[in-house]
Write a protein that holds these residues in place. Structure first.
Motif, PDB file in Angstrom:
ATOM      1  N   ASP A 133      46.947  27.803  -4.894  1.00  0.00           N
ATOM      2  CA  ASP A 133      46.235  28.737  -4.418  1.00  0.00           C
ATOM      3  C   ASP A 133      45.000  28.744  -4.899  1.00  0.00           C
ATOM      4  O   ASP A 133      44.626  28.245  -5.961  1.00  0.00           O
ATOM      5  N   ILE A 134      44.057  29.331  -4.296  1.00  0.00           N
ATOM      6  CA  ILE A 134      42.336  29.296  -4.577  1.00  0.00           C
ATOM      7  C   ILE A 134      41.959  30.992  -4.612  1.00  0.00           C
ATOM      8  O   ILE A 134      42.110  31.475  -3.751  1.00  0.00           O
ATOM      9  N   ASN A 135      41.801  31.194  -5.853  1.00  0.00           N
ATOM     10  CA  ASN A 135      41.301  32.502  -6.165  1.00  0.00           C
ATOM     11  C   ASN A 135      39.838  32.714  -6.450  1.00  0.00           C
ATOM     12  O   ASN A 135      39.544  33.795  -6.862  1.00  0.00           O
ATOM     13  N   ILE A 136      39.106  31.686  -6.304  1.00  0.00           N
ATOM     14  CA  ILE A 136      37.620  31.757  -6.466  1.00  0.00           C
ATOM     15  C   ILE A 136      37.137  32.103  -5.064  1.00  0.00           C
ATOM     16  O   ILE A 136      37.487  31.860  -4.151  1.00  0.00           O
ATOM     17  N   GLY A 172      47.510  24.497 -15.596  1.00  0.00           N
ATOM     18  CA  GLY A 172      47.476  25.968 -16.286  1.00  0.00           C
ATOM     19  C   GLY A 172      46.930  26.786 -15.239  1.00  0.00           C
ATOM     20  O   GLY A 172      47.174  26.996 -14.099  1.00  0.00           O
ATOM     21  N   SER A 173      45.750  27.533 -15.784  1.00  0.00           N
ATOM     22  CA  SER A 173      44.994  28.492 -14.907  1.00  0.00           C
ATOM     23  C   SER A 173      43.655  28.084 -14.728  1.00  0.00           C
ATOM     24  O   SER A 173      42.915  28.974 -14.283  1.00  0.00           O
ATOM     25  N   TYR A 174      43.560  26.747 -14.741  1.00  0.00           N
ATOM     26  CA  TYR A 174      42.165  26.110 -14.486  1.00  0.00           C
ATOM     27  C   TYR A 174      42.404  25.261 -13.165  1.00  0.00           C
ATOM     28  O   TYR A 174      43.293  24.492 -13.150  1.00  0.00           O
ATOM     29  N   MET A 175      41.187  25.229 -12.407  1.00  0.00           N
ATOM     30  CA  MET A 175      41.198  24.468 -11.214  1.00  0.00           C
ATOM     31  C   MET A 175      40.217  23.264 -11.560  1.00  0.00           C
ATOM     32  O   MET A 175      39.243  23.470 -12.248  1.00  0.00           O
ATOM     33  N   VAL A 215      26.575  27.805 -10.403  1.00  0.00           N
ATOM     34  CA  VAL A 215      27.835  28.689  -9.756  1.00  0.00           C
ATOM     35  C   VAL A 215      29.017  28.372 -10.968  1.00  0.00           C
ATOM     36  O   VAL A 215      29.581  29.345 -11.381  1.00  0.00           O
ATOM     37  N   VAL A 216      29.158  27.202 -11.428  1.00  0.00           N
ATOM     38  CA  VAL A 216      30.013  27.024 -12.359  1.00  0.00           C
ATOM     39  C   VAL A 216      29.861  27.484 -13.512  1.00  0.00           C
ATOM     40  O   VAL A 216      30.890  28.115 -14.186  1.00  0.00           O
ATOM     41  N   SER A 217      28.813  27.583 -13.949  1.00  0.00           N
ATOM     42  CA  SER A 217      28.687  28.511 -15.152  1.00  0.00           C
ATOM     43  C   SER A 217      28.701  29.861 -14.904  1.00  0.00           C
ATOM     44  O   SER A 217      29.215  30.659 -15.887  1.00  0.00           O
ATOM     45  N   ASP A 218      28.439  30.551 -13.962  1.00  0.00           N
ATOM     46  CA  ASP A 218      28.696  31.863 -13.674  1.00  0.00           C
ATOM     47  C   ASP A 218      30.072  32.203 -13.636  1.00  0.00           C
ATOM     48  O   ASP A 218      30.605  33.182 -13.860  1.00  0.00           O
ATOM     49  N   LEU A 219      30.844  31.162 -13.057  1.00  0.00           N
ATOM     50  CA  LEU A 219      32.304  31.274 -13.068  1.00  0.00           C
ATOM     51  C   LEU A 219      33.136  31.156 -14.549  1.00  0.00           C
ATOM     52  O   LEU A 219      34.387  30.904 -14.552  1.00  0.00           O
ATOM     53  N   ASN A 220      32.122  31.007 -15.414  1.00  0.00           N
ATOM     54  CA  ASN A 220      32.851  30.441 -16.963  1.00  0.00           C
ATOM     55  C   ASN A 220      33.543  29.201 -16.992  1.00  0.00           C
ATOM     56  O   ASN A 220      34.625  28.992 -17.567  1.00  0.00           O
ATOM     57  N   GLY A 221      33.109  28.194 -16.111  1.00  0.00           N
ATOM     58  CA  GLY A 221      33.817  26.955 -16.093  1.00  0.00           C
ATOM     59  C   GLY A 221      32.802  25.890 -16.588  1.00  0.00           C
ATOM     60  O   GLY A 221      31.801  26.164 -17.254  1.00  0.00           O
ATOM     61  N   GLN A 222      33.209  24.691 -16.628  1.00  0.00           N
ATOM     62  CA  GLN A 222      32.345  23.622 -17.055  1.00  0.00           C
ATOM     63  C   GLN A 222      32.543  22.522 -16.196  1.00  0.00           C
ATOM     64  O   GLN A 222      33.298  22.152 -15.467  1.00  0.00           O
ATOM     65  N   GLU A 237      35.659  22.180 -14.080  1.00  0.00           N
ATOM     66  CA  GLU A 237      36.963  22.684 -14.224  1.00  0.00           C
ATOM     67  C   GLU A 237      36.555  24.219 -14.472  1.00  0.00           C
ATOM     68  O   GLU A 237      35.812  24.579 -15.203  1.00  0.00           O
ATOM     69  N   ILE A 238      37.268  25.134 -13.761  1.00  0.00           N
ATOM     70  CA  ILE A 238      36.760  26.272 -13.316  1.00  0.00           C
ATOM     71  C   ILE A 238      38.077  27.350 -13.587  1.00  0.00           C
ATOM     72  O   ILE A 238      39.262  26.824 -12.891  1.00  0.00           O
ATOM     73  N   PRO A 239      37.882  28.234 -14.124  1.00  0.00           N
ATOM     74  CA  PRO A 239      39.127  29.696 -14.005  1.00  0.00           C
ATOM     75  C   PRO A 239      39.754  29.709 -12.610  1.00  0.00           C
ATOM     76  O   PRO A 239      38.866  30.074 -11.653  1.00  0.00           O
ATOM     77  N   ASN A 240      40.951  29.796 -12.397  1.00  0.00           N
ATOM     78  CA  ASN A 240      41.483  29.993 -11.061  1.00  0.00           C
ATOM     79  C   ASN A 240      42.723  30.897 -11.367  1.00  0.00           C
ATOM     80  O   ASN A 240      43.828  30.193 -11.150  1.00  0.00           O
ATOM     81  N   TYR A 241      42.571  32.311 -11.604  1.00  0.00           N
ATOM     82  CA  TYR A 241      43.794  33.028 -11.696  1.00  0.00           C
ATOM     83  C   TYR A 241      43.390  34.481 -11.058  1.00  0.00           C
ATOM     84  O   TYR A 241      42.283  34.844 -10.934  1.00  0.00           O
TER      85      TYR A 241
END
Length: 242
Positions: A133-136, A172-175, A215-222, A237-241
């Motif tokens: 699933d995509i929760n972004i 895990g919880s990362y896309m 956008v990646v930074s705003d989503l707390n990703g890298q 790598e972006i949080p996706n939960y």
């Protein structure tokens, strides 16, 4: 008198700043609206393509008995060339529309559209999607995938045998978003930005990459970029939960 003048100037400055902020807000709102219209249009077109694909499958299932009779007839006569040609025809009917299952209609439509554009330019395109699933939010994920895919298509289109590999997976919880592509020429990197040494600028990463990084930074990703001779890779790598 001077104090009145300074006060007037100060008020004018405040008004200008306020108007400028409103102007930027209007531009951003209009841009977001235009993007939403494009996404809605793309999603509707993709839905029509999916419906057509389902109709093709139903039609093929309905006629499968007749197809098998024809193939059995060719097999009885050892006419392997006719068998191969008939199977290829059935396969062509099934491949008229590419379907992508990402868990999000917007993302599926976007990837299918980019894949179609790539293949229209004779770019070999390998897609691997295995995310539940995509929760972004749609705007953010579209900005990331859209810009990265556009850059990859532009670079690969300038190669004799261009190729793109795209992967969307979950750990895990990362896309994880990975897009790799071929390119020709040399890349010059300066302060995290990429340009080509060719005059036609094969890798117009400038504004697109800045938007992706933000956008990646705003989503707390890298996000990481790497490249070697003829090979360019982007991994995000972006949080996706929920």
């Amino acid at each position: 008198m001077l104090s009145a003048i300074f006060a007037t100037i100060f008020v004018l400055i405040i008004i200008c700043i306020s108007l400028y902020d409103k102007f930027l807000a209007v531009i951003e709102e209009n841009t977001n609206y235009q993007i939403k219209l494009e996404l809605d249009k793309m999603e509707k077109e993709y839905s029509v393509q999916i419906d057509d694909k389902l109709k093709q499958l139903h039609s093929l299932r309905h006629d499968m008995k007749n197809h098998l009779i024809i193939l059995y007839g060719y097999a009885a006569k050892n006419e392997t060339d006719h068998i191969c040609a008939y199977i290829n025809r059935i396969a062509d009917d099934l491949s008229l529309t590419n379907t992508v299952d990402s868990g999000s209609h917007i993302v599926s439509a976007l990837i299918a559209e980019k894949e179609k554009i790539a293949k229209s330019q004779n770019i070999r395109c390998d897609i691997n999607i295995s995310t539940p699933d995509i929760n972004i939010d749609d705007f953010s994920i579209t900005t990331i995938i859209g810009n990265l895919f556009d850059n990859a298509i532009k670079a690969a289109s300038e190669c004799g045998h261009g190729w793109i590999r795209f992967a969307l997976t979950q750990t895990g919880s990362y896309m994880n978003i990975v897009i790799e592509n071929s390119y020709s020429g040399n890349i010059v990197e300066s302060n995290g930005e990429f340009t080509s040494t060719k005059s036609d600028k094969l890798l117009p990463h400038g504004i697109g990459i800045k938007n992706v990084r933000k956008v990646v930074s705003d989503l707390n990703g890298q996000i990481d970029f790497s490249y070697t001779d003829g090979y360019f890779s982007v991994k995000a790598e972006i949080p996706n939960y929920n």
